[in-house]
Design an enzyme around this catalytic site. Structure first.
Site, PDB file in Angstrom:
ATOM      1  N   GLU A 255       0.890  -1.177   0.000  1.00 32.04           N
ATOM      2  CA  GLU A 255       0.000   0.000   0.000  1.00 32.04           C
ATOM      3  C   GLU A 255       0.912   1.205   0.000  1.00 32.04           C
ATOM      4  OE1 GLU A 255      -3.200  -0.052  -0.158  1.00 32.04           O
ATOM      5  OE2 GLU A 255      -3.754  -2.060   0.481  1.00 32.04           O
ATOM      6  N   CYS A 289      -2.222   9.051   2.857  1.00 32.79           N
ATOM      7  CA  CYS A 289      -1.947   8.542   1.510  1.00 32.79           C
ATOM      8  C   CYS A 289      -3.065   8.919   0.562  1.00 32.79           C
ATOM      9  CB  CYS A 289      -1.770   7.032   1.571  1.00 32.79           C
ATOM     10  SG  CYS A 289      -3.127   6.187   2.362  1.00 32.79           S
ATOM     11  N   GLU A 467      -6.174  -4.496   0.608  1.00 34.62           N
ATOM     12  CA  GLU A 467      -6.465  -4.815   2.005  1.00 34.62           C
ATOM     13  C   GLU A 467      -7.957  -4.602   2.239  1.00 34.62           C
ATOM     14  OE1 GLU A 467      -3.446  -2.205   4.025  1.00 34.62           O
ATOM     15  OE2 GLU A 467      -2.799  -4.127   4.830  1.00 34.62           O
TER      16      GLU A 467
HETATM   17  P1  NDP Z   1       8.512   4.772   4.538  1.00 30.57           P
HETATM   18  O1  NDP Z   1       8.366   4.048   3.255  1.00 30.57           O
HETATM   19  O2  NDP Z   1       9.690   5.628   4.730  1.00 30.57           O
HETATM   20  O3  NDP Z   1       8.489   3.766   5.776  1.00 30.57           O
HETATM   21  C1  NDP Z   1       7.448   2.844   6.000  1.00 30.57           C
HETATM   22  C2  NDP Z   1       7.949   1.744   6.915  1.00 30.57           C
HETATM   23  O4  NDP Z   1       8.973   0.998   6.251  1.00 30.57           O
HETATM   24  C3  NDP Z   1       8.581   2.263   8.199  1.00 30.57           C
HETATM   25  O5  NDP Z   1       8.307   1.364   9.232  1.00 30.57           O
HETATM   26  C4  NDP Z   1      10.050   2.258   7.838  1.00 30.57           C
HETATM   27  O6  NDP Z   1      10.881   2.250   8.967  1.00 30.57           O
HETATM   28  C5  NDP Z   1      10.151   0.973   7.065  1.00 30.57           C
HETATM   29  N1  NDP Z   1      11.286   0.886   6.155  1.00 30.57           N
HETATM   30  C6  NDP Z   1      11.997   1.887   5.588  1.00 30.57           C
HETATM   31  N2  NDP Z   1      12.950   1.375   4.764  1.00 30.57           N
HETATM   32  C7  NDP Z   1      12.839   0.028   4.826  1.00 30.57           C
HETATM   33  C8  NDP Z   1      13.532  -1.047   4.207  1.00 30.57           C
HETATM   34  N3  NDP Z   1      14.520  -0.841   3.331  1.00 30.57           N
HETATM   35  N4  NDP Z   1      13.159  -2.316   4.506  1.00 30.57           N
HETATM   36  C9  NDP Z   1      12.145  -2.551   5.359  1.00 30.57           C
HETATM   37  N5  NDP Z   1      11.463  -1.572   5.988  1.00 30.57           N
HETATM   38  C10 NDP Z   1      11.786  -0.290   5.722  1.00 30.57           C
HETATM   39  O7  NDP Z   1       7.156   5.595   4.682  1.00 30.57           O
HETATM   40  P2  NDP Z   1       6.778   6.638   5.827  1.00 30.57           P
HETATM   41  O8  NDP Z   1       6.826   5.994   7.164  1.00 30.57           O
HETATM   42  O9  NDP Z   1       7.552   7.884   5.595  1.00 30.57           O
HETATM   43  O10 NDP Z   1       5.222   6.886   5.503  1.00 30.57           O
HETATM   44  C11 NDP Z   1       4.792   7.762   4.534  1.00 30.57           C
HETATM   45  C12 NDP Z   1       4.453   7.047   3.232  1.00 30.57           C
HETATM   46  O11 NDP Z   1       3.502   6.023   3.482  1.00 30.57           O
HETATM   47  C13 NDP Z   1       3.805   7.955   2.228  1.00 30.57           C
HETATM   48  O12 NDP Z   1       4.375   7.777   0.955  1.00 30.57           O
HETATM   49  C14 NDP Z   1       2.368   7.515   2.193  1.00 30.57           C
HETATM   50  O13 NDP Z   1       1.696   7.773   1.011  1.00 30.57           O
HETATM   51  C15 NDP Z   1       2.480   6.066   2.483  1.00 30.57           C
HETATM   52  N6  NDP Z   1       1.221   5.549   3.017  1.00 30.57           N
HETATM   53  C16 NDP Z   1       0.442   4.755   2.208  1.00 30.57           C
HETATM   54  C17 NDP Z   1      -0.795   4.320   2.662  1.00 30.57           C
HETATM   55  C18 NDP Z   1      -1.664   3.428   1.811  1.00 30.57           C
HETATM   56  O14 NDP Z   1      -2.536   2.760   2.377  1.00 30.57           O
HETATM   57  N7  NDP Z   1      -1.493   3.357   0.512  1.00 30.57           N
HETATM   58  C19 NDP Z   1      -1.303   4.702   3.964  1.00 30.57           C
HETATM   59  C20 NDP Z   1      -0.404   5.528   4.734  1.00 30.57           C
HETATM   60  C21 NDP Z   1       0.816   5.936   4.245  1.00 30.57           C
HETATM   61  P3  NDP Z   1      11.397   3.655   9.572  1.00 30.57           P
HETATM   62  O15 NDP Z   1      10.250   4.512   9.822  1.00 30.57           O
HETATM   63  O16 NDP Z   1      12.044   3.243  10.797  1.00 30.57           O
HETATM   64  O17 NDP Z   1      12.311   4.215   8.512  1.00 30.57           O
END
Ligand code: NDP
Length: 490
Positions: A255, A289, A467
């Site tokens: 997502e 999002c 989902e």
């Molecule tokens: P990120 O992609 O930066 O992070 C999401 C999660 O992935 C965090 O727990 C992060 O850890 C973890 N993560 C980061 N890099 C890795 C990796 N290489 N391997 C495994 N896990 C990793 O997103 P954000 O937290 O900044 O959230 C914002 C984004 O989420 C926006 O783009 C938004 O659009 C999207 N989003 C989408 C939704 C949907 O349903 N389509 C709903 C809500 C948000 P850490 O934070 O510790 O870096």
């Protein structure tokens, strides 16, 4: 009870097999409304990931969970839902102090997350296997079995609902789950796991590993014992995880981000439409999002809509998230505010007109927090960076259109395809446009309505998989077909 954020020990441990575990390294959780450190939280290392996956595998295979009947799993899920409501204040406070969402929204999200557990309890005890039409002397049937260990990786904007959306169906489906929450919002998942243990979930079936994406998330998705990955977050991270899943040949649900069009035709009820547009972008400080971040307005009503929009946007109240009546709290972190400011600077440099906001609030009482005013940008085209890339903040780009063909071409001129809003009095047109837009969810004369019973997900770069809904449980199961021979002579 575990040492969760509700009693603020230092550093907060993560959870493996129902036991609190402190990591060697820690990171800080910072309250974006005040700049104060909330607490230190343990980082799970790759050795911790190894241990956690082994514990989760064992718990998933144990007869207690593997042989538990669906109605018994459902009973636990119902108890988790009730436990969440009993601790609603604590859960709402945790989310508010970690990501700065206003209290009313945090409370609504606790209720929504709780109802997600209730929904999947009901799905779990009612959704059956299938007896398929046989083409010979046999009885053929399809069962749906869990993958084993599921990794659920979540973002910071709405941890309560995002985590429930993964954990509830994955448990209902019979898996063990390892949640890796965002480092910005690390502890809501720990609180929910504590509630789940109290509700009777066997230890090891729901584990939470706090830490960064690099230190904790990456070893988790690479681990051979993780048999399914469910990720919500940014598109680039999603691509990285998708590549790893492809290499490992494990199923993945992604997502991802959005740049959703909200479309306003001249015949719409302008008052209702403008109110919907403002909520659609500025609720949650635009950190959603599905935020309607590109507003397409039919040129005939452009001036009138812009006037109404400015008035409503400037009337929004930006302030401390625990003060009643606030429309917007801070952005979720100081680093994220800098990113949003960078986009607005870019819009200015490209010749964009800032019709509202475009700055931090003037109120000195908000200086210590990561606040940013709701911002309207006009005068640019769909080619501008600010109109193309996901900002994930309180910035709305206003773009005029002339007719339906022009609108559909502009609205679809994006890498994303998560959501879309259409405001019109003409339902034939609404349906035509809804069919033509690339989006997983389309709202007509409303915006941001969500239901756990309705599938959710993205087209194009907004993701893979759906989902929610009954299929939301099937996402966490693999089909197994069994043929029982009935030929009396064989
Ligand atoms: P990120 O992609 O930066 O992070 C999401 C999660 O992935 C965090 O727990 C992060 O850890 C973890 N993560 C980061 N890099 C890795 C990796 N290489 N391997 C495994 N896990 C990793 O997103 P954000 O937290 O900044 O959230 C914002 C984004 O989420 C926006 O783009 C938004 O659009 C999207 N989003 C989408 C939704 C949907 O349903 N389509 C709903 C809500 C948000 P850490 O934070 O510790 O870096």
């Amino acid at each position: 009870m575990l040492q969760t954020a509700s009693i603020a020990p230092a550093p907060i441990p993560f959870l493996i097999g129902g036991e609190p575990v402190r990591g060697e390294a820690v990171f800080q959780s910072v309250n974006p409304a005040t700049g104060q450190v909330n607490y230190e939280v343990s980082v799970a290392s790759s050795a911790d990931v190894d241990r956690c996956v082994a514990v989760a595998q064992e718990a998933a295979r144990a007869p207690k969970w593997r042989n538990m009947k669906p109605h018994e799993r459902a009973r636990i899920l119902y108890a988790i839902a009730e436990g969440m409501m009993a601790r609603a204040d604590v859960l709402a406070q945790i989310q508010m102090r970690e990501n700065g969402k206003v209290m009313a929204e945090c409370r609504a999200q606790v209720a929504s997350a709780s109802s997600t557990f209730r929904y999947y309890a009901a799905v779990c005890e009612t959704l059956g296997a299938e007896v398929t039409p046989s083409r010979g002397d046999y009885l053929s049937m399809t069962l749906h079995q869990p993958y084993g260990v599921v990794a659920a990786i979540t973002p910071w904007n709405s941890p309560l609902t995002m985590e429930a959306q993964k954990v509830a169906p994955a448990l209902a489906a019979g898996n063990a789950v390892i949640v890796k929450p965002s480092e910005v919002t690390p502890t809501a998942a720990l609180e929910v796991a504590d509630i789940a243990l109290a509700a009777g979930l066997p230890p090891g079936i729901l584990n939470v590993l706090t830490g960064t994406g690099r230190d904790t998330g990456l070893p988790l998705v690479r681990h051979p014992g993780v048999r399914m990955i469910s990720f919500t977050g940014g598109t680039e991270t999603g691509r990285t995880i998708g590549r790893i899943a492809a290499e490992r040949l494990v199923p993945v649900a992604l997502e991802l981000g959005g740049k959703s069009p909200n479309i306003l035709f001249a015949d719409a009820d302008l008052e209702a439409a403008v109110a919907g547009v403002v909520t659609g972008i500025f609720e949650g400080s635009g950190q959603s999002c599905i935020a309607g971040s590109r507003l397409f307005v039919q040129r005939a009503v452009l001036d009138e809509v812009v006037g109404r929009l400015k008035a409503r946007t400037q009337a929004l109240r930006v302030g401390q998230p625990d003060v009643a009546g606030m429309s917007m709290g801070p952005l979720s972190s100081f680093g994220h505010r800098e990113r949003v400011e960078g986009f607005v600077a870019d819009a200015r440099a490209a010749g964009g007109e800032i019709l509202a906001g475009g700055a931090r609030p003037e109120d000195p009482a908000l200086d210590a927090g990561a606040f940013y005013m709701p911002t309207l940008v006009a005068g640019l085209t769909s080619a501008a960076r600010v109109c193309r890339e996901e900002i994930f903040g309180p910035v709305l780009c206003i773009l005029p259109f002339d007719d339906e063909d022009d609108l559909v071409a502009q609205a679809n001129d994006t890498a994303y395809g998560l959501a879309c809003g259409i405001w019109t009095a003409d339902y034939k047109r609404a349906l035509r446009v809804a069919r033509a837009i690339d989006a997983g969810t389309v709202w007509v004369n409303t915006y941001k309505q969500l239901s756990i019973s309705t599938p959710f997900g993205g087209f194009k770069d907004s993701g893979i998989g759906r989902e929610k809904g009954i299929g939301g449980m099937r996402l966490y199961q693999q089909a197994k077909s069994i043929y029982l021979g009935l030929d009396a002579t064989a």
